[in-house]
Design a protein around this motif. Structure first.
Motif, short mmCIF file in Angstrom:
data_model
loop_
_atom_site.label_atom_id
_atom_site.label_comp_id
_atom_site.label_asym_id
_atom_site.label_seq_id
_atom_site.Cartn_x
_atom_site.Cartn_y
_atom_site.Cartn_z
N GLU A 140 0.80 -1.21 0.00
CA GLU A 140 0.00 0.00 0.00
C GLU A 140 0.84 1.26 0.00
OE1 GLU A 140 -2.58 -0.29 3.31
OE2 GLU A 140 -3.68 -1.98 2.48
N SER A 141 1.96 1.26 0.72
CA SER A 141 2.67 2.53 0.85
C SER A 141 4.00 2.47 0.12
CB SER A 141 2.89 2.86 2.32
OG SER A 141 4.01 2.17 2.80
N PRO A 142 4.28 3.45 -0.70
CA PRO A 142 5.54 3.44 -1.45
C PRO A 142 6.76 3.56 -0.56
CG PRO A 142 4.24 5.40 -1.96
CD PRO A 142 3.41 4.56 -1.09
N ALA A 143 6.61 4.13 0.62
CA ALA A 143 7.77 4.28 1.50
C ALA A 143 8.30 2.94 1.94
CB ALA A 143 7.38 5.12 2.71
N GLU A 144 7.40 1.98 2.09
CA GLU A 144 7.86 0.65 2.50
C GLU A 144 8.35 -0.17 1.33
OE1 GLU A 144 4.97 0.22 6.31
OE2 GLU A 144 6.05 -1.46 5.46
N ARG A 145 7.85 0.11 0.15
CA ARG A 145 8.29 -0.66 -1.01
C ARG A 145 9.75 -0.42 -1.31
NH1 ARG A 145 4.60 -2.40 -5.70
NH2 ARG A 145 2.55 -2.21 -4.78
N VAL A 146 10.22 0.77 -1.00
CA VAL A 146 11.59 1.13 -1.30
C VAL A 146 12.58 0.16 -0.68
CG1 VAL A 146 13.31 2.87 -0.65
CG2 VAL A 146 11.22 3.56 -1.73
N LYS A 147 12.20 -0.42 0.45
CA LYS A 147 13.15 -1.28 1.17
C LYS A 147 13.16 -2.71 0.67
CE LYS A 147 11.70 1.36 5.15
NZ LYS A 147 10.79 1.26 6.28
N LEU A 148 12.31 -3.04 -0.30
CA LEU A 148 12.17 -4.44 -0.70
C LEU A 148 13.18 -4.85 -1.76
CD1 LEU A 148 8.34 -4.82 -1.07
CD2 LEU A 148 9.75 -5.94 0.60
N GLN A 149 13.69 -6.08 -1.61
CA GLN A 149 14.48 -6.72 -2.67
C GLN A 149 13.59 -7.82 -3.21
OE1 GLN A 149 17.94 -6.33 -3.26
NE2 GLN A 149 18.18 -4.68 -1.78
N THR A 150 13.43 -7.89 -4.52
CA THR A 150 12.46 -8.86 -5.05
C THR A 150 13.00 -9.59 -6.25
OG1 THR A 150 11.46 -7.29 -6.58
CG2 THR A 150 10.55 -7.36 -4.37
N VAL A 151 12.29 -10.67 -6.56
CA VAL A 151 12.56 -11.47 -7.76
C VAL A 151 11.29 -11.51 -8.57
CG1 VAL A 151 13.03 -13.81 -8.54
CG2 VAL A 151 14.24 -12.93 -6.58
N ALA A 152 11.42 -11.41 -9.89
CA ALA A 152 10.22 -11.40 -10.72
C ALA A 152 9.59 -12.78 -10.78
CB ALA A 152 10.58 -10.95 -12.14
N MET A 153 8.25 -12.80 -10.78
CA MET A 153 7.51 -14.05 -10.98
C MET A 153 6.66 -13.87 -12.23
SD MET A 153 8.65 -16.06 -8.75
CE MET A 153 7.69 -17.38 -8.05
N GLY A 154 5.42 -14.30 -12.22
CA GLY A 154 4.65 -14.31 -13.46
C GLY A 154 3.69 -13.13 -13.58
N VAL A 155 2.63 -13.35 -14.35
CA VAL A 155 1.66 -12.29 -14.68
C VAL A 155 0.28 -12.79 -14.32
CG1 VAL A 155 0.61 -11.06 -16.59
CG2 VAL A 155 3.04 -11.50 -16.62
N VAL A 156 -0.50 -11.93 -13.66
CA VAL A 156 -1.91 -12.25 -13.43
C VAL A 156 -2.72 -11.36 -14.36
CG1 VAL A 156 -3.80 -12.14 -11.75
CG2 VAL A 156 -1.56 -12.94 -11.05
N LYS A 157 -3.59 -11.97 -15.14
CA LYS A 157 -4.42 -11.17 -16.04
C LYS A 157 -5.78 -10.94 -15.41
CE LYS A 157 -2.59 -12.67 -20.49
NZ LYS A 157 -1.93 -11.48 -21.00
N LEU A 158 -6.26 -9.69 -15.49
CA LEU A 158 -7.59 -9.36 -15.01
C LEU A 158 -8.36 -8.75 -16.18
CD1 LEU A 158 -5.45 -7.97 -12.59
CD2 LEU A 158 -7.55 -8.38 -11.40
N ARG A 159 -9.63 -9.13 -16.31
CA ARG A 159 -10.47 -8.46 -17.30
C ARG A 159 -11.46 -7.62 -16.52
NH1 ARG A 159 -13.44 -12.36 -19.59
NH2 ARG A 159 -12.03 -12.77 -21.29
N ILE A 160 -11.38 -6.31 -16.65
CA ILE A 160 -12.21 -5.43 -15.83
C ILE A 160 -12.97 -4.48 -16.73
CG2 ILE A 160 -12.12 -3.62 -14.10
CD1 ILE A 160 -10.04 -5.01 -12.70
N SER A 161 -14.27 -4.39 -16.52
CA SER A 161 -15.09 -3.38 -17.19
C SER A 161 -15.46 -2.33 -16.17
CB SER A 161 -16.38 -3.99 -17.72
OG SER A 161 -16.13 -4.86 -18.76
N VAL A 162 -15.39 -1.09 -16.58
CA VAL A 162 -15.73 0.01 -15.68
C VAL A 162 -16.93 0.75 -16.27
CG1 VAL A 162 -14.91 2.21 -14.77
CG2 VAL A 162 -13.39 0.26 -14.87
N ILE A 163 -17.92 1.00 -15.43
CA ILE A 163 -19.03 1.88 -15.81
C ILE A 163 -19.04 3.01 -14.81
CG2 ILE A 163 -21.52 2.07 -16.07
CD1 ILE A 163 -21.68 -0.75 -16.84
#
Lengths: 174, 269
Positions: A140-163
């Motif tokens: 949720e907060s970008p301040a905490e994301r800065v401290k993360l070390q990560t490895v890439a995984m896959g892709v989740v696809k979402l189909r979303i319609s907005v009205i």
């Protein structure tokens, strides 16, 4: 109050190291938004597919009202893996914004997992398990994301319609 | 914090129509070669099914020899009426086919929302079967033909209770839809960005912190004078020029250019 209807599904997950997966999702909005009906969070079924990708087709029906365009809603996704022994481990986290323009959209949510020390990585390769985020606030907060070390995984696809409703009366172009 | 205003309008006539035509075209399955499918629609309480086929069954189709599609070619037609886009209708399919012993077994369940944008859309619907909980159940199901099935197929269109189910995706069904939407814009909704350039005429509900309803044209403020009230202005004073001394001072002698009247300096000498 302007209103936004989110109608769609968490469709599938691709390119993960293994395809026996399920997803947990959670809606995150700013302060001016209210969920009138629908769920704020949920979990999909666990797919043990014969196909190459994992398909969830988990329906999303959310009706929001808002007094501001700040804090546009986003979906935080956790991908969990079920291995052949029935154990579960985290296979990825990802965040995607709900599209802000009315219409149908196919969204790719790229996912990553936290990376530990070399010892942790070797342990995870042989034994499974791996690191998890202690709380969802890192998404949720970008301040905490800065401290993360990560490895890439896959892709989740979402189909979303907005009205949208009443956005045109407020002079909003989206 | 006051509760949010209810969104479905109290006006009983605020109904919009959604007409869907289309077909369930073909299926690409990993391990099935013959099947038929049943389809029906799932929608929320604000929606009503007006006309069309609410539940249908397709023909029984076998995979081709020269490609791996199972062609179903099943037409769908439905008209819905609603006051609220919440719980937009979904198409739910349930596919059945014969197993090795000739029993009719479940081959997959799937569901997708009908498109919310007008025009032509193609969808690929993943179909899955529930997985038996133990290996024993799986073997019994294989031999007797009584595999794990959902009591009510409608559950695949909902999101409750899915987190405890384990399923196996067996393939994808391709469906095409053509959607016509009537009067959605009239009640303030936009389903495509192009319709946002024109403001709708729907009445917006009361905002909780204002006294009067927001209207399209606000009435004039109350303290402006209307034609029945005469505004009284004072008559301006007549213009009178500022009076100055009319004659120059008289003790100034005219200029004497010949210098004849010069007072001698040493007169009183």
């Amino acid at each position: 109050m302007a209103e936004v209807h989110v109608i769609g599904e968490i469709y599938s997950a691709h390119d993960f190291p293994d395809n026996q997966l399920c997803c947990r999702w959670q809606l995150q909005t700013g302060g001016g938004w209210r969920v009138i009906s629908g769920d704020r969070e949920g979990q999909t079924q666990t797919d043990l597919p014969t196909t190459e990708a994992a398909y969830f087709a988990h329906p999303l029906n959310i009706h929001l009202s808002t007094r501001t365009i700040q804090g546009w809603p986003r979906i935080n996704i956790e991908v969990w893996h079920h291995d052949q022994y029935g154990r579960q481990e985290v296979y990825g986290y990802g965040t995607a914004f709900i599209p802000s323009s009315p219409g149908e959209h196919m969204i790719d949510c790229q996912c990553w997992r936290p990376k530990g020390t070399t010892r942790d990585e070797i342990m995870q390769f042989f034994v499974g398990g791996g690191l998890q985020l202690r709380s969802i606030s890192a998404l949720e907060s970008p301040a905490e994301r800065v401290k993360l070390q990560t490895v890439a995984m896959g892709v989740v696809k979402l189909r979303i319609s907005v009205i949208t409703r009443y956005f045109d009366r407020f002079g909003i172009c989206c | 914090m006051p509760p949010p205003m209810p969104s479905s309008s109290a006006d009983p006539k605020s109904k919009f129509l959604v007409l869907v035509t289309g077909e369930i075209a073909y299926a690409e399955m990993t391990s099935t070669s013959t099947m038929y499918c049943k389809y029906f629609f799932n929608y929320g309480p604000d929606w009503r099914f007006l006309s069309g086929i609410e539940e249908g069954i397709s023909l029984t189709a076998t995979r081709a020899r020269h490609h791996n599609r199972i062609v179903l070619n099943t037409q769908i037609e439905a008209t819905f009426q609603s006051t609220n886009p919440f719980r937009w209708p979904q198409l739910v399919v349930a596919c059945y086919g014969p197993d090795a012993f000739g029993n009719d077994v479940i081959r997959g369940y799937g569901s997708t929302h009908l498109p919310t944008v007008p025009g032509k859309t193609e969808r690929k619907i993943p179909v899955f079967t529930p997985v038996a909980s133990t290996v024993m159940h799986k073997l019994i199901g294989f031999f007797t033909g009584r595999r794990a099935e959902y009591v009510d197929p409608r559950i695949v269109a909902t999101s409750e209770g899915r987190e405890v189910t384990r399923v196996q995706t067996e393939g994808l069904i391709t469906a095409n839809f053509n959607v016509i939407i009537k009067d959605l814009k009239k009640y303030g909704y936009d389903c495509v960005p192009q319709s946002m350039s024109q403001a709708s005429e729907a009445t917006m509900p009361l905002f909780p912190d204002e006294d009067k309803p927001a209207q399209k044209y606000s009435p004039p403020p109350q303290d402006m004078p209307t034609s029945s009230v005469q505004v009284h202005y004072e008559e301006p004073e007549e213009y009178r020029p500022i009076t100055t001394e009319s004659d120059p001072p008289s003790n100034v002698e005219p200029y004497d250019s010949d210098q004849q009247n010069v007072h001698p300096l040493d007169e009183n000498d």
